[in-house]
Scaffold this active site. Structure first.
Site, PDB file in Angstrom:
ATOM      1  N   HIS A 188      16.113  -0.269  54.655  1.00 24.09           N
ATOM      2  CA  HIS A 188      17.366   0.266  55.233  1.00 24.09           C
ATOM      3  C   HIS A 188      17.351   0.069  56.791  1.00 24.09           C
ATOM      4  O   HIS A 188      18.150  -0.130  57.279  1.00 24.09           O
ATOM      5  CB  HIS A 188      18.368   0.874  54.486  1.00 24.09           C
ATOM      6  CG  HIS A 188      18.852  -0.254  53.020  1.00 24.09           C
ATOM      7  ND1 HIS A 188      20.160  -0.877  53.245  1.00 24.09           N
ATOM      8  CD2 HIS A 188      18.471   0.387  52.274  1.00 24.09           C
ATOM      9  CE1 HIS A 188      19.913  -1.355  51.892  1.00 24.09           C
ATOM     10  NE2 HIS A 188      18.613  -0.748  51.282  1.00 24.09           N
ATOM     11  N   ARG A 295      27.793  -4.002  51.637  1.00 21.43           N
ATOM     12  CA  ARG A 295      26.980  -2.755  50.430  1.00 21.43           C
ATOM     13  C   ARG A 295      27.606  -1.902  50.590  1.00 21.43           C
ATOM     14  O   ARG A 295      28.094  -0.363  51.514  1.00 21.43           O
ATOM     15  CB  ARG A 295      26.073  -2.167  51.337  1.00 21.43           C
ATOM     16  CG  ARG A 295      24.614  -3.742  51.309  1.00 21.43           C
ATOM     17  CD  ARG A 295      23.518  -2.618  52.322  1.00 21.43           C
ATOM     18  NE  ARG A 295      22.706  -4.087  51.499  1.00 21.43           N
ATOM     19  CZ  ARG A 295      22.043  -4.719  52.280  1.00 21.43           C
ATOM     20  NH1 ARG A 295      22.946  -5.131  53.363  1.00 21.43           N
ATOM     21  NH2 ARG A 295      20.923  -5.773  52.168  1.00 21.43           N
ATOM     22  N   GLU A 430      19.367 -10.281  41.423  1.00 16.39           N
ATOM     23  CA  GLU A 430      18.145  -9.771  41.594  1.00 16.39           C
ATOM     24  C   GLU A 430      17.513  -9.156  41.167  1.00 16.39           C
ATOM     25  O   GLU A 430      16.270  -8.581  41.032  1.00 16.39           O
ATOM     26  CB  GLU A 430      18.690  -8.860  42.935  1.00 16.39           C
ATOM     27  CG  GLU A 430      19.626  -8.285  42.184  1.00 16.39           C
ATOM     28  CD  GLU A 430      20.519  -6.734  43.124  1.00 16.39           C
ATOM     29  OE1 GLU A 430      20.113  -6.610  44.254  1.00 16.39           O
ATOM     30  OE2 GLU A 430      21.433  -6.074  43.161  1.00 16.39           O
ATOM     31  N   ASP A 454      15.835  -7.599  46.771  1.00 21.07           N
ATOM     32  CA  ASP A 454      14.999  -7.077  44.889  1.00 21.07           C
ATOM     33  C   ASP A 454      14.587  -8.089  43.512  1.00 21.07           C
ATOM     34  O   ASP A 454      13.502  -7.268  43.737  1.00 21.07           O
ATOM     35  CB  ASP A 454      16.386  -6.311  44.762  1.00 21.07           C
ATOM     36  CG  ASP A 454      16.865  -4.597  44.902  1.00 21.07           C
ATOM     37  OD1 ASP A 454      15.867  -4.371  45.219  1.00 21.07           O
ATOM     38  OD2 ASP A 454      17.929  -4.602  45.338  1.00 21.07           O
ATOM     39  N   CYS A 502      22.193 -13.043  49.780  1.00 23.31           N
ATOM     40  CA  CYS A 502      22.862 -12.229  50.731  1.00 23.31           C
ATOM     41  C   CYS A 502      21.725 -10.793  51.201  1.00 23.31           C
ATOM     42  O   CYS A 502      20.903 -10.358  51.605  1.00 23.31           O
ATOM     43  CB  CYS A 502      23.208 -11.456  50.095  1.00 23.31           C
ATOM     44  SG  CYS A 502      23.318 -10.447  48.517  1.00 23.31           S
TER      45      CYS A 502
END
Ligand code: PEP
Ligand code: MG
Length: 556
Positions: A188, A295, A430, A454, A502
Site C-alpha cells: 500500500h 477501497r 482475485e 492478490d 483494478c
C-alpha cells in the site's frame, strides 16, 4: 554525498529534507515484579495522566464538534473508573505480580473477549473503546507521547515500512516522496505513492535510514537512488531530469477530455482507484472516467472506532456527487492481512493473507456489514453506484452478501429511506477459486473486476508484502496470470458481463495491448496513471483490418 539504493515503485524526482516516521509500537512484555506497591503506584500515576488527557480531549471536542461527539471521552473516563476494570488490573498486579503495562494489556484482552462473546452490538462497540482506553493507559505507563505528526514543511517521508493506518496520521499533501526500508511493489506504500503521483523507493535496506533524519536529499524515483547531501554534479543532473519530467507531465495534460479509444475505434473505460475523498481530487484532476475501485476499508483505518453509518454515507455520497453521474465502484470493506484494523480485535493468525479478512470478516459480522451496506444504499441516489465484493471464493459468499444487501434494503424501506433500485453488484476476481469458477460466478454477478495484486500473489504463491521475493517481480513471467485473465474474460463475456482490472498491473503499459486483446473492458489505475494509459490506448490497433483513425491525429 551518500547514495542509498532501493527499488523504485513510482518515478519522479523530489528534493527536500528527510523526515523519519517512527513506528508506534506499544510493545508490552510480560515482567514478573516483586514490588507490587510500586507497580500499583505507576499504574495510578498513568491513570491520572490519562484522565487529564481525556478531560482535555473532551473540552477540545466540545468546542469543535459538540456535545454528542465529545461524550465519547466521558465514556472512556467511566471505563477507566469502572470497578471491574480497576479490580482486574489490581489483581493482576497484586496477585499475579505482573508489571503494570502487562496487567492492563491482560485486562484488555480478557474483557474484550467477554465483550465480543456478548450478543449486543452496543457492548461489542464498547470493546473498541476499551482497547483505546487501555492503549492510552499503556502509553502513559511506558511514558510515551501520543503520536500526532504535524508537518510544517514539505518533506521526503522515510520509514521502515508504512501501513495504511499510519499514513492516516500524516498530512500527505506535505509529502514530496516516500522512501522505505522494507515494502514491496504491490504494497500500500507503493499504491499510495502512485495515487499521490510522487516518487517512491522501497527496500532501501539501510539500517541507518533513521539516523539521516533532517538531512537534505534528492530522491530519484526512476533509478531508485536517494542522494543524501547531494554534490553539485548530482544536483545539476537531477535538476535537468526534473525539468524533463515536468515537460512530460505538461504534455500529458493534452490528453484530458479525450476519449480512451484504440486506432480501430474500440473504446475502453479508464477509471481511477481511490482510497477516500482526498484521492478523489487527483482522480478528477486527471480526468478519470469513473472510479473503478474505492477501497472503502480506508474509512475504517487510522481510528479507534468503527465509522458509523452516517459518516460512511457522507463519504460515499460526496464521492458519488462529485463524480457527477460517472460510474463509482465502491468495494465493501476489505480489511485484514496488511490492512490490519486494531479495534476489530482479530485473533493473531499464522497466515493473515489466507485468514479472516475481507468478505469473510464481513460475513462473520453481519451487523457491521449491514451498517456499511445501508450507508452505500442510501448514497446510491446521489450518483451511479456499483457495489463490489472482494476476495470471493465461493458462490455461497455471493449469495450471503446479496441476502444481506436485501436485508439492508428492507431496513431502509421500513424507515422510509430512499435508495436506487438497480444498483449493480459485482465481484473482484482475485483468487484462483474465482478464476476457476468464473463461468458460474458470472451468472451471479453484474460485473467482474480483476484484482491482479492478490490474484498474482495467490496464483504465483508470492507474498505481495515480502521484499525477499521482489526479484520474482523483475521481468516476471506474467503468463500464468494472463492465462487466468483470458479465461475470466471469456466466461464473463459469454454471460454478457464486463470485466475490468483494478490491480496495479492495469497500469503496466507494456501489457495494455495484451489486456485489450483479451477483451478487458475497463482498466482502473491510480490517478496519476490515467493519462499515460489513455495515451497508450490511443496507439493500439486491435483489429489489423480496421484503421478508423489517423494515428498522428490521435496522438496530437
Ligand atoms: C487487488 O488485489 O488487486 C486489489 C485491487 O485490491 P487490494 O490491492 O486492495 O488488495
Ligand atoms: Mg485485493
Amino acid at each position: 554525498m551518500l547514495i542509498l539504493s532501493g527499488k523504485p515503485v513510482f518515478g519522479g524526482i523530489a528534493k527536500g529534507k528527510l523526515f523519519y516516521f517512527q513506528q508506534d509500537e506499544n510493545e508490552v512484555t510480560k515482567r514478573i515484579i516483586k514490588d507490587t506497591e510500586y507497580e500499583l503506584q505507576r499504574y495510578e500515576y498513568a491513570k491520572k495522566q490519562a484522565i487529564a488527557e481525556l478531560d482535555e480531549l473532551y473540552e477540545t471536542a466540545l468546542s469543535k464538534v459538540g456535545e454528542n461527539e465529545a461524550s465519547i471521552f466521558i465514556i472512556h473516563k467511566m471505563l477507566i473508573e469502572d470497578s471491574a476494570f480497576r479490580g482486574s488490573i489490581n489483581d493482576r498486579i497484586m496477585v499475579d505480580h505482573f508489571c503494570a503495562d502487562y496487567a492492563v494489556a491482560q485486562t484488555a484482552r480478557d474483557l474484550t473477549q467477554t465483550f465480543s462473546d456478548l450478543g449486543s452490538t452496543y457492548i461489542k462497540e464498547r470493546a473498541a473503546d476499551l482497547k483505546d482506553v487501555c492503549d492510552r493507559l499503556i502509553r502513559h505507563i511506558q511514558n510515551k507521547d501520543e503520536k500526532r505528526i504535524t508537518l510544517t514543511e514539505k518533506v521526503i517521508l522515510c520509514a521502515d515500512e508504512l501501513y495504511p493506518s499510519e499514513t492516516m496520521q500524516i498530512d500527505l499533501s506535505m509529502v514530496l516522496a516516500i522512501v522505505t526500508r522494507y515494502g514491496s511493489s504491490n504494497s500500500h506504500t507503493a499504491i499510495l505513492a502512485r495515487t499521490l503521483g510522487i516518487p517512491a523507493i522501497i527496500g532501501i535496506g539501510a539500517e541507518k535510514l533513521s539516523m539521516l533524519r533532517d538531512m537534505e536529499a534528492i530522491v530519484d524515483g526512476y533509478n531508485g537512488n536517494v542522494y543524501i547531501e547531494p554534490d553539485e554534479a548530482a544536483l545539476k543532473r537531477l535538476d535537468q531530469l526534473a525539468e524533463n519530467e515536468a515537460k512530460k507531465r505538461e504534455m500529458l495534460k493534452r490528453f484530458k477530455g479525450r476519449k480512451n479509444v484504440t486506432l480501430d475505434g474500440t473504446e475502453i473505460e479508464v477509471f481511477a482507484n481511490i482510497a477516500g475523498l482526498n484521492d478523489l481530487n487527483y482522480a478528477l484532476e486527471n480526468d478519470a472516467g469513473g472510479v473503478g475501485l474505492f477501497r472503502s476499508e480506508f474509512l475504517y483505518l487510522g481510528r479507534t472506532q468503527m465509522p458509523e453509518e452516517d459518516e460512511q454515507f457522507y463519504n460515499y455520497r460526496q464521492v458519488l456527487e462529485r463524480m457527477g453521474g460517472r460510474k463509482v465502484i465502491i468495494r465493501t470493506m476489505d480489511a485484514g492481512a496488511d490492512k490490519n484494523i486494531k479495534y476489530f480485535g482479530l485473533a493473531k493468525e499464522e497466515n493473515p493473507a489466507l485468514g479472516v479478512r475481507s468478505i469473510r470478516l464481513c460475513l462473520l459480522r453481519p451487523e457491521m456489514f449491514k451498517t456499511q451496506l445501508r450507508a452505500l444504499l442510501r448514497a446510491s441516489v446521489y450518483g451511479n453506484l456499483a457495489i463490489m465484493l472482494p476476495l470471493i471464493t465461493t458462490a455461497d459468499e455471493i449469495h450471503r452478501a446479496k441476502k444481506l444487501i436485501e436485508e439492508a434494503k428492507d431496513q431502509l424501506r421500513a424507515k422510509g429511506q430512499a435508495f436506487a433500485e438497480n444498483i449493480q453488484v459485482g465481484i473482484m476476481v482475485e483468487t484462483p477459486a474465482a478464476v476457476i469458477m468464473s463461468d458460474e460466478f458470472a451468472q451471479e454477478s453484474d460485473f467482474f473486476s480483476i484484482g491482479t495484486n492478490d490474484l498474482e500473489q495467490y496464483i504465483m504463491a508470492h507474498d505481495r508484502q515480502n521484499l525477499a521475493l521482489e526479484s520474482y517481480y523483475e521481468g516476471r513471467d506474467h503468463e500464468p496470470l494472463l492465462r487466468a485473465m483470458r479465461y475470466v474474460c471469456e466466461n464473463a463475456h459469454r454471460h454478457g458481463i464486463p470485466v475490468g482490472i483494478c490491480g496495479e498491473l492495469g497500469a503496466d503499459l507494456e501489457l495494455t495491448e495484451e489486456f485489450l486483446k483479451m477483451g478487458i473492458d475497463e482498466i482502473s489505475v491510480t490517478a496519476s496513471q490515467v493519462l499515460p494509459l489513455r495515451q497508450r490506448i490511443r496507439t493500439i490497433k486491435l483489429d489489423e483490418r480496421k484503421q478508423l483513425f489517423d494515428p498522428a491525429a490521435l496522438k496530437a
